[in-house]
Design an enzyme around this catalytic site. Sequence first.
Site, mmCIF file in Angstrom:
data_model
loop_
_atom_site.group_PDB
_atom_site.id
_atom_site.type_symbol
_atom_site.label_atom_id
_atom_site.label_comp_id
_atom_site.label_asym_id
_atom_site.label_seq_id
_atom_site.Cartn_x
_atom_site.Cartn_y
_atom_site.Cartn_z
ATOM 1 N N ASN A 1 -27.957 -5.158 -60.011
ATOM 2 C CA ASN A 1 -27.825 -5.648 -58.639
ATOM 3 C C ASN A 1 -26.873 -6.841 -58.655
ATOM 4 O OD1 ASN A 1 -28.135 -6.510 -56.035
ATOM 5 N ND2 ASN A 1 -30.232 -7.278 -56.304
ATOM 6 N N LYS B 1 -25.605 -8.329 -56.224
ATOM 7 C CA LYS B 1 -25.766 -9.199 -55.039
ATOM 8 C C LYS B 1 -24.380 -9.468 -54.423
ATOM 9 C CE LYS B 1 -29.996 -10.784 -57.049
ATOM 10 N NZ LYS B 1 -31.036 -11.790 -57.165
ATOM 11 N N HIS C 1 -35.148 -5.262 -50.850
ATOM 12 C CA HIS C 1 -35.033 -6.370 -51.803
ATOM 13 C C HIS C 1 -35.565 -7.647 -51.156
ATOM 14 C CE1 HIS C 1 -33.315 -9.439 -54.363
ATOM 15 N NE2 HIS C 1 -33.247 -8.504 -55.305
ATOM 16 N N GLU D 1 -34.532 -10.534 -51.088
ATOM 17 C CA GLU D 1 -33.542 -11.371 -50.399
ATOM 18 C C GLU D 1 -33.227 -10.814 -49.016
ATOM 19 O OE1 GLU D 1 -30.674 -11.573 -53.595
ATOM 20 O OE2 GLU D 1 -32.121 -12.757 -54.730
ATOM 21 N N GLU E 1 -40.652 -6.870 -58.355
ATOM 22 C CA GLU E 1 -39.905 -8.116 -58.575
ATOM 23 C C GLU E 1 -40.671 -9.294 -57.962
ATOM 24 O OE1 GLU E 1 -35.454 -7.450 -59.065
ATOM 25 O OE2 GLU E 1 -35.801 -7.326 -56.926
ATOM 26 N N GLY F 1 -33.922 -14.929 -60.410
ATOM 27 C CA GLY F 1 -32.789 -15.857 -60.473
ATOM 28 C C GLY F 1 -32.994 -17.039 -61.406
ATOM 29 N N SER G 1 -35.268 -12.198 -63.576
ATOM 30 C CA SER G 1 -34.853 -12.906 -64.781
ATOM 31 C C SER G 1 -34.967 -12.068 -66.055
ATOM 32 C CB SER G 1 -35.618 -14.227 -64.923
ATOM 33 O OG SER G 1 -35.382 -15.019 -63.786
HETATM 34 P P1 PGA Z 1 -32.253 -11.815 -61.401
HETATM 35 O O1 PGA Z 1 -32.283 -10.972 -60.037
HETATM 36 O O2 PGA Z 1 -32.167 -10.849 -62.532
HETATM 37 O O3 PGA Z 1 -31.067 -12.688 -61.260
HETATM 38 O O4 PGA Z 1 -33.543 -12.578 -61.437
HETATM 39 C C1 PGA Z 1 -33.057 -9.842 -59.905
HETATM 40 C C2 PGA Z 1 -33.021 -9.359 -58.489
HETATM 41 O O5 PGA Z 1 -33.168 -10.163 -57.563
HETATM 42 O O6 PGA Z 1 -32.806 -8.172 -58.224
#
Ligand code: PGA
Length: 256
Positions: free
Chosen positions: A10, A12, A97, A99, A167, A173, A215
């Site tokens: 992903n 983003k 997701h 976000e 998640e 993040g 992460s």
């Molecule tokens: P990350 O993001 O690996 O940077 O924690 C995962 C995600 O939000 O899909």
Amino acid sequence: MKKRNIVVANWKMNPETLEEAKKVFNGARLAAKGLKNTDVVVCPPFSFIFPLSKVIYPKNMFLGAQNASTEIKGAFTGEISVEMIKNLSAKFVIVGHSERRAMGESNEIVRKKLQITFNTGLTPILCIGEKERDKEGTHLAFIKNQIKECLADLHKKYLVGIIIAYEPIWAIGKSYKEAMSPTDIHVIVLYIRKVLAEICGRDIANSAKILYGGSVESQNALEILEIGNVEGFLVGHASLKPEEFKEILQTADVKK
Ligand code: PGA
């Protein structure tokens, strides 16, 4: 039948240029080539999907979108439909997701997006996960409710083999040190299957692919896979670093 592992990248809202996007994609492409049991889904921003679809990549690699509209077509300024995504030769769509949920996407909206994605013949990757945890275990009820509401009234034929990315928002993040512990991931994976069995029946629960995201880095990937008992990862920041992502892919491919 053994399930193949799946690793979703992903990106983003990264990177800024097509040139960089091609570099990152190329890293994933080369790494994907050598894998035997793992599928790789790269989800770049919409604007890069088409140019990247022109690159030749291996059969176990796919393009995906990070989002899709709930609507088929029409006056929805700024939206991208599942049909458009399909026409870009993407095969997957990340749905729900955290976000996007933070921007107001409810379980009902996620449900609609799942439905429309299935209808178009694309494969959704449903994201779920709690904002925080407490000793009382309210996060379990939260996760159960997310699964229930997101899958409500979806035809069972679509749910066979459903991909769910768990998640926990608090672990997204950060660095591998702050990711969820593999033992805790295992508990949640069992819990998600139990909830799926209650709602959709045992066959669907067993057929589901459960991924972990939050992460994932090269340092914790193996433990999460082995102890967490997941069938892959949803990788954010580490998927933008070709060497790091390659290691994660190779790790995912080791365990079957
Ligand atoms: P990350 O993001 O690996 O940077 O924690 C995962 C995600 O939000 O899909």
